[in-house]
Design an enzyme around this catalytic site. Structure first.
Site, PDB file in Angstrom:
ATOM      1  N   CYS A  99     -17.721 -49.325   8.657  1.00  0.00           N
ATOM      2  CA  CYS A  99     -18.447 -48.044   8.656  1.00  0.00           C
ATOM      3  C   CYS A  99     -17.552 -46.991   8.023  1.00  0.00           C
ATOM      4  O   CYS A  99     -16.601 -47.339   7.304  1.00  0.00           O
ATOM      5  CB  CYS A  99     -18.903 -47.661  10.073  1.00  0.00           C
TER       6      CYS A  99
ATOM      7  N   ASN B  66     -14.585 -46.083  11.389  1.00  0.00           N
ATOM      8  CA  ASN B  66     -14.133 -47.201  12.230  1.00  0.00           C
ATOM      9  C   ASN B  66     -13.871 -46.765  13.677  1.00  0.00           C
ATOM     10  O   ASN B  66     -12.987 -47.307  14.338  1.00  0.00           O
ATOM     11  CB  ASN B  66     -12.886 -47.892  11.636  1.00  0.00           C
TER      12      ASN B  66
ATOM     13  N   CYS C 264     -17.005 -45.426  15.577  1.00  0.00           N
ATOM     14  CA  CYS C 264     -18.309 -45.434  16.273  1.00  0.00           C
ATOM     15  C   CYS C 264     -19.063 -46.753  16.075  1.00  0.00           C
ATOM     16  O   CYS C 264     -19.230 -47.531  17.011  1.00  0.00           O
ATOM     17  CB  CYS C 264     -19.188 -44.280  15.794  1.00  0.00           C
ATOM     18  N   ARG C 265     -19.552 -46.989  14.845  1.00  0.00           N
ATOM     19  CA  ARG C 265     -20.470 -48.112  14.636  1.00  0.00           C
ATOM     20  C   ARG C 265     -19.777 -49.463  14.467  1.00  0.00           C
ATOM     21  O   ARG C 265     -20.174 -50.451  15.099  1.00  0.00           O
ATOM     22  CB  ARG C 265     -21.348 -47.835  13.403  1.00  0.00           C
ATOM     23  N   SER C 266     -18.763 -49.542  13.608  1.00  0.00           N
ATOM     24  CA  SER C 266     -18.203 -50.879  13.338  1.00  0.00           C
ATOM     25  C   SER C 266     -17.440 -51.469  14.532  1.00  0.00           C
ATOM     26  O   SER C 266     -17.501 -52.690  14.731  1.00  0.00           O
ATOM     27  CB  SER C 266     -17.365 -50.898  12.046  1.00  0.00           C
TER      28      SER C 266
ATOM     29  N   ASP D  98     -25.434 -42.899  11.142  1.00  0.00           N
ATOM     30  CA  ASP D  98     -24.160 -42.384  11.656  1.00  0.00           C
ATOM     31  C   ASP D  98     -24.430 -41.518  12.893  1.00  0.00           C
ATOM     32  O   ASP D  98     -25.104 -40.494  12.798  1.00  0.00           O
ATOM     33  CB  ASP D  98     -23.529 -41.544  10.532  1.00  0.00           C
TER      34      ASP D  98
END
Ligand code: 4NP
Length: 162
Positions: free
Chosen positions: A7, A10, A12-14, A125
């Site tokens: 993301c 690195n 939040c999402r990944s 995001d």
């Protein structure tokens, strides 16, 4: 098989994708078939722990997030078999880093494996939004990771337990 989730920051999402994928692989008794990691296209948060809102939504679903943020490096394009971006911006940044490299075929969007994606292939995001954004992101990533595991030959048809 080595899979890298990517993301922007690195945090939040990944890291969520990494934790969710590992959990699903473990449930499918397929943990030893995979090595997973996550990285960001940007360097702003290098060394930081995952965002507390990601940690919270993972914890609520029985998943512990580990690791510190890092930025993607050139060697990742040769050492990973699949590099899965969270959104179209991440994908474009990865392609820019790749140039005309032969690793182009390894890079795609995680939600290509989401059976309910219906044309929208972004994991949005959540950084500047509220906590409900993190619940939504968790569900999207979870669905896509189930699709991915099933595509890779593990846990096909397993009921959704989360
Ligand atoms: P991520 O979220 O890419 O899912 O880790 C973000 C983290 C930080 C920022 C943006 C998105 N930021 O602008 O600092």
């Amino acid at each position: 098989m080595r899979i890298l989730f990517v993301c922007l920051g690195n945090i939040c999402r990944s890291p969520l994708a990494e934790g969710i994928f590992l959990r699903l692989a473990r449930e499918a008794d397929a943990e030893d078939r995979f090595q997973v990691d996550s990285a960001g296209t940007g360097a702003w948060h290098v060394g930081e722990a995952p965002d507390p809102r990601s940690v919270e939504v993972a914890k609520k679903n029985g998943i512990e997030l580990v690791g510190a943020a890092r930025q993607i490096r050139a060697v990742d394009f040769s050492s990973y078999d699949m590099i899965l971006a969270m959104d179209a911006d991440n994908l474009r940044d990865l392609e820019r880093l790749l140039g005309s490299g032969a690793a182009r075929a390894k890079v795609s969007l995680l939600r290509q494996f989401d059976p309910d994606a219906e044309g929208d292939l972004d994991v949005p995001d959540p950084y500047f939004g509220g906590p409900s954004g993190f619940d939504d992101v968790f569900q999207l990533i979870h669905r896509a990771c189930r699709g991915l595991i099933s595509e890779l030959g593990g846990a096909a048809g397993k009921p959704d337990e989360l």
